[in-house]
Design a protein around this motif. Structure first.
Motif, PDB file in Angstrom:
ATOM      1  N   MET A 262       0.756  -1.095   0.005  1.00 40.43           N
ATOM      2  CA  MET A 262       0.090   0.064  -0.006  1.00 40.43           C
ATOM      3  C   MET A 262       0.833   1.181   0.083  1.00 40.43           C
ATOM      4  SD  MET A 262      -2.823  -1.436   2.617  1.00 40.43           S
ATOM      5  CE  MET A 262      -4.008  -0.080   2.947  1.00 40.43           C
ATOM      6  N   PHE A 263       2.116   1.134   0.684  1.00 38.67           N
ATOM      7  CA  PHE A 263       2.904   2.317   0.664  1.00 38.67           C
ATOM      8  C   PHE A 263       3.186   2.675  -0.683  1.00 38.67           C
ATOM      9  CE2 PHE A 263       7.201   3.673   0.506  1.00 38.67           C
ATOM     10  CZ  PHE A 263       7.334   5.050   1.290  1.00 38.67           C
ATOM     11  N   HIS A 264       3.653   1.584  -1.687  1.00 36.04           N
ATOM     12  CA  HIS A 264       4.178   1.708  -2.798  1.00 36.04           C
ATOM     13  C   HIS A 264       3.135   1.860  -3.743  1.00 36.04           C
ATOM     14  CE1 HIS A 264       8.380   0.919  -3.092  1.00 36.04           C
ATOM     15  NE2 HIS A 264       8.357   0.350  -1.672  1.00 36.04           N
ATOM     16  N   MET A 265       1.732   1.940  -3.135  1.00 38.19           N
ATOM     17  CA  MET A 265       0.625   2.517  -4.041  1.00 38.19           C
ATOM     18  C   MET A 265       0.256   3.966  -3.778  1.00 38.19           C
ATOM     19  SD  MET A 265      -0.702  -0.004  -6.007  1.00 38.19           S
ATOM     20  CE  MET A 265      -2.425  -0.217  -5.990  1.00 38.19           C
ATOM     21  N   LYS A 266       0.879   4.461  -2.713  1.00 38.07           N
ATOM     22  CA  LYS A 266       0.750   5.767  -2.205  1.00 38.07           C
ATOM     23  C   LYS A 266      -0.432   6.044  -1.196  1.00 38.07           C
ATOM     24  CE  LYS A 266       3.247   7.777  -6.203  1.00 38.07           C
ATOM     25  NZ  LYS A 266       3.363   8.700  -7.467  1.00 38.07           N
ATOM     26  N   ASN A 267      -0.781   4.813  -0.771  1.00 34.60           N
ATOM     27  CA  ASN A 267      -1.951   4.562   0.106  1.00 34.60           C
ATOM     28  C   ASN A 267      -1.068   5.003   1.744  1.00 34.60           C
ATOM     29  OD1 ASN A 267      -3.473   2.292  -1.684  1.00 34.60           O
ATOM     30  ND2 ASN A 267      -3.749   4.457  -1.761  1.00 34.60           N
ATOM     31  N   LYS A 268      -0.689   6.288   1.846  1.00 36.87           N
ATOM     32  CA  LYS A 268      -0.244   6.495   3.207  1.00 36.87           C
ATOM     33  C   LYS A 268      -1.051   6.190   4.388  1.00 36.87           C
ATOM     34  CE  LYS A 268       2.612   9.853   5.721  1.00 36.87           C
ATOM     35  NZ  LYS A 268       2.054   9.887   6.929  1.00 36.87           N
ATOM     36  N   LEU A 269      -0.685   5.154   5.394  1.00 38.85           N
ATOM     37  CA  LEU A 269      -1.616   4.800   6.598  1.00 38.85           C
ATOM     38  C   LEU A 269      -0.972   5.776   7.815  1.00 38.85           C
ATOM     39  CD1 LEU A 269      -1.405   0.763   6.047  1.00 38.85           C
ATOM     40  CD2 LEU A 269      -3.088   2.408   5.332  1.00 38.85           C
ATOM     41  N   PRO A 270      -2.062   5.769   8.686  1.00 44.90           N
ATOM     42  CA  PRO A 270      -1.719   6.432   9.657  1.00 44.90           C
ATOM     43  C   PRO A 270      -0.423   5.996  10.421  1.00 44.90           C
ATOM     44  CG  PRO A 270      -3.951   5.861   9.735  1.00 44.90           C
ATOM     45  CD  PRO A 270      -3.345   5.525   8.530  1.00 44.90           C
ATOM     46  N   GLY A 271       0.623   6.755  10.918  1.00 45.29           N
ATOM     47  CA  GLY A 271       1.713   6.567  11.368  1.00 45.29           C
ATOM     48  C   GLY A 271       2.738   6.245  10.779  1.00 45.29           C
ATOM     49  N   GLN A 272       2.705   5.936   9.481  1.00 47.53           N
ATOM     50  CA  GLN A 272       3.591   5.559   8.541  1.00 47.53           C
ATOM     51  C   GLN A 272       4.368   6.949   8.126  1.00 47.53           C
ATOM     52  OE1 GLN A 272       2.411   3.647   4.912  1.00 47.53           O
ATOM     53  NE2 GLN A 272       2.747   1.474   5.790  1.00 47.53           N
ATOM     54  N   ARG A 273       5.750   6.813   7.909  1.00 50.22           N
ATOM     55  CA  ARG A 273       6.654   8.112   7.607  1.00 50.22           C
ATOM     56  C   ARG A 273       6.821   7.873   5.913  1.00 50.22           C
ATOM     57  NH1 ARG A 273      11.772   7.594  10.570  1.00 50.22           N
ATOM     58  NH2 ARG A 273      12.588   8.349   8.530  1.00 50.22           N
ATOM     59  N   GLN A 274       6.497   9.175   5.367  1.00 52.34           N
ATOM     60  CA  GLN A 274       6.795   9.154   3.837  1.00 52.34           C
ATOM     61  C   GLN A 274       8.511   8.905   3.689  1.00 52.34           C
ATOM     62  OE1 GLN A 274       4.352   9.150   1.521  1.00 52.34           O
ATOM     63  NE2 GLN A 274       5.626   8.822   0.170  1.00 52.34           N
ATOM     64  N   PRO A 325      -2.566  -0.903  -9.823  1.00 52.34           N
ATOM     65  CA  PRO A 325      -2.835   0.665  -9.482  1.00 52.34           C
ATOM     66  C   PRO A 325      -4.046   1.270  -9.897  1.00 52.34           C
ATOM     67  CG  PRO A 325      -0.995   0.146 -11.005  1.00 52.34           C
ATOM     68  CD  PRO A 325      -1.351  -1.013 -10.435  1.00 52.34           C
ATOM     69  N   ASP A 326      -4.445   0.786 -10.959  1.00 51.74           N
ATOM     70  CA  ASP A 326      -5.814   1.414 -11.497  1.00 51.74           C
ATOM     71  C   ASP A 326      -6.941   1.106 -10.819  1.00 51.74           C
ATOM     72  OD1 ASP A 326      -4.299   2.242 -13.681  1.00 51.74           O
ATOM     73  OD2 ASP A 326      -4.446   0.622 -14.869  1.00 51.74           O
ATOM     74  N   GLN A 327      -6.994  -0.067  -9.905  1.00 49.76           N
ATOM     75  CA  GLN A 327      -8.113  -0.355  -9.075  1.00 49.76           C
ATOM     76  C   GLN A 327      -7.606   0.003  -7.578  1.00 49.76           C
ATOM     77  OE1 GLN A 327      -6.962  -2.607 -11.594  1.00 49.76           O
ATOM     78  NE2 GLN A 327      -8.373  -2.174 -13.008  1.00 49.76           N
ATOM     79  N   ASN A 328      -6.402   0.365  -7.382  1.00 50.65           N
ATOM     80  CA  ASN A 328      -6.048   0.480  -6.084  1.00 50.65           C
ATOM     81  C   ASN A 328      -6.157  -0.640  -5.308  1.00 50.65           C
ATOM     82  OD1 ASN A 328      -4.596   1.867  -3.843  1.00 50.65           O
ATOM     83  ND2 ASN A 328      -6.312   3.423  -3.584  1.00 50.65           N
ATOM     84  N   VAL A 329      -5.712  -1.916  -5.496  1.00 52.72           N
ATOM     85  CA  VAL A 329      -5.940  -2.998  -5.041  1.00 52.72           C
ATOM     86  C   VAL A 329      -4.555  -3.455  -4.703  1.00 52.72           C
ATOM     87  CG1 VAL A 329      -6.714  -5.319  -5.192  1.00 52.72           C
ATOM     88  CG2 VAL A 329      -8.253  -3.380  -5.912  1.00 52.72           C
ATOM     89  N   THR A 330      -4.390  -4.210  -3.496  1.00 54.93           N
ATOM     90  CA  THR A 330      -3.146  -4.981  -3.257  1.00 54.93           C
ATOM     91  C   THR A 330      -3.433  -6.509  -2.591  1.00 54.93           C
ATOM     92  OG1 THR A 330      -1.792  -2.753  -2.662  1.00 54.93           O
ATOM     93  CG2 THR A 330      -0.937  -4.608  -1.785  1.00 54.93           C
ATOM     94  N   ILE A 331      -2.737  -7.352  -3.196  1.00 53.98           N
ATOM     95  CA  ILE A 331      -3.156  -8.630  -2.729  1.00 53.98           C
ATOM     96  C   ILE A 331      -1.789  -9.399  -2.278  1.00 53.98           C
ATOM     97  CG2 ILE A 331      -3.659 -11.153  -3.506  1.00 53.98           C
ATOM     98  CD1 ILE A 331      -5.669  -9.530  -5.578  1.00 53.98           C
TER      99      ILE A 331
END
Length: 487
Positions: A262-274, A325-331
């Motif tokens: 998710m980080f590499h999909m630019k979905n920054k999560l709470p508590g994560q540093r960029q 990335p086009d669906q913003n899905v990570t598996i």
């Protein structure tokens, strides 16, 4: 054995319910399929995690992380990732790039110490950091497993690079997947980052991203969370290490790994540093010619859906991390010996439009064997080729005779004549495998035969000869350099 397992799994999947979402639990069909696979294939355990639009929507473990200790698998179980270690190590390297401490276009040797890449088939200055990251630096196929129950261990990275770190192909000319290349990357991370590789990964990647169940090898105090690695007979495999830790040594949980994706999909999560600039993340996902591999990521299309991904496979390990990335899905799917790729397909069929129909049509056609090509040599390949195989300890005379009917005879040193089997010639590369022994102290520690990968051009055949383990438990592949000229 792999084909029998594939047929069995496909039969199991054929009995599964339709992959459309059912009721409130869209993953019920996938969950049922996982349980059937555990029951029918002997897979010890499977852990999965799925995200959509920046939120984790499913994570769960199945089976036994450790059968002997009766430890169940959960989403927090730490699995050996094998080659999914590569994009994680690449992330650490790119942290140094963003800090201006490493330049992608500089030779990797600029950042190495005593052990440096040696230019044989091409100038070592062409083995840039970016090319090492993208498997286009001309480095050989090379990997080794050092089991705890054996009386020898891994050499230092300086030793490994000095022995095996040769440009066996001209840098930038071909794609050759190289675990050793990522051993070189972890060594650069250590030398430039000012900490051990494991400490840098922990302080600059894992903790800033909130990956609390991710370590290099098995971190102290985390032993009870780690999945045992099992062989094809269901027996625990002794713990093993590598001379390419950056390629293979990361352990992580499904919970952590989906968040890394998710980080590499630019979905920054709470508590994560960029820890990386957005532009740097984009750069890592751009393929570098001549392959569809970027700076740590495979870039491809999966049934019409753009995908960044990596898989992992080695004794007792089968893992998948797919990002759409086009669906913003990570598996992510992690196993300690099992069909991770098939489970990832099942999940994608739930998450991606049109995927289920395409998958169903493919399975209705049954397993497809690629067409077999008969090897017919061109006139400029036919004849006698004479030269050497250069190992890290000695240089050995080598001769090939390519006959017009496609038979190839091999003479290595004083060893008896051998026949090259499984011959192919694609994109100017002659490949094949023969019964022989590479006469070095390390290669002679275990049974092996020899795999050729030789690039044809300008009256030469140059490339690699690899001592490929034939033991039941894979010991690895040790690379040497081949240089032949037509007689």
């Amino acid at each position: 054995m792999r084909m029998r397992l594939l047929l069995l799994v496909l039969a199991v999947l054929g009995t599964a319910p339709a992959l459309a979402a059912q009721g409130n639990d869209r993953f019920a069909p996938v969950r049922a399929t996982i349980k059937r696979i555990l029951d029918s294939t002997g897979t010890p355990s499977i852990a999965v995690a799925v995200s959509k639009d920046g939120k984790v929507i499913w994570e769960e473990g199945f089976g036994w992380a450790n059968r002997e200790k009766r430890i169940p698998a959960t989403e927090h179980t730490m699995y050996s990732l094998a080659s999914i270690s590569k994009p994680i190590t690449a992330t650490a390297l790119m942290v140094l790039v963003d800090r201006g401490l490493v330049a992608l276009d500089k030779p990797a040797n600029d950042y190495l110490g005593v052990g440096k890449i040696t230019g044989l088939a091409g100038d070592a200055s062409g083995a840039t950091v970016a090319r090492v990251l993208s498997h286009t630096a001309g480095l050989p196929l090379h990997y080794r497993f050092f089991y705890d129950n054996l009386p020898y261990g891994a050499p230092s990275m300086d030793e490994a690079i000095g022995r095996y770190g040769n440009t066996v192909f001209p840098p930038g000319q071909i794609y050759e997947y190289s675990n050793l290349g990522y051993g070189i990357i972890d060594h650069i991370v250590e030398r430039v980052g000012g900490q051990t590789y494991a400490d840098f990964m922990r302080s600059e990647v894992f903790l800033p991203l909130g990956l609390t169940h991710t370590t290099i090898d098995i971190g102290p105090g985390l032993e009870e969370y780690a999945a045992e690695r099992y062989d094809n007979r269901g027996r625990p495999i002794p713990f093993y290490a590598f001379d390419h830790a950056g390629a293979s040594a990361v352990y992580s949980s499904a919970h952590d790994l989906v968040r890394f994706g998710m980080f590499h999909m630019k979905n920054k999560l709470p508590g994560q540093r960029q820890i990386l600039k957005p532009a740097t993340i984009d750069l890592m996902q751009q393929p570098i010619a001549p392959a569809n591999y970027g700076l740590g990521w495979n870039t491809s299309s999966d049934r019409g859906h753009r995908r960044f991904s990596h898989t992992g496979g080695m004794p007792g390990v089968s893992t998948v991390l797919n990002m759409y990335p086009d669906q913003n899905v990570t598996i992510t799917v992690l196993t300690n010996a099992g069909p991770s790729g098939l489970i990832a397909q099942e999940i994608a069929a739930v998450m991606l439009p049109g995927y289920a129909d395409s998958l169903k049509a493919q399975r209705a056609r049954g397993p497809q064997q690629p067409p077999r090509r008969e090897f017919t040599p061109s006139a400029d390949l036919v004849g006698e080729w004479v030269g050497t195989m250069r190992t890290w300890q000695r240089t050995v005379p080598l001769r090939l005779l390519v006959k017009p009917d496609g038979d190839i005879h091999v003479w290595l040193g004083s060893q008896p004549r051998a026949i090259l089997n499984f011959v192919s010639f694609n994109n100017g590369r002659l490949s094949g495998r023969f019964a022989g022994t590479i006469p070095t102290d390390d290669a002679q520690l275990w049974r092996h035969d020899i795999l050729f990968g030789l690039l044809h051009g300008n009256g030469t055949l140059r490339g690699e000869a690899n001592a490929m383990s034939t033991d039941e438990l894979n010991m690895g592949s040790i690379a040497s350099y081949v240089d032949l000229r037509k007689n």
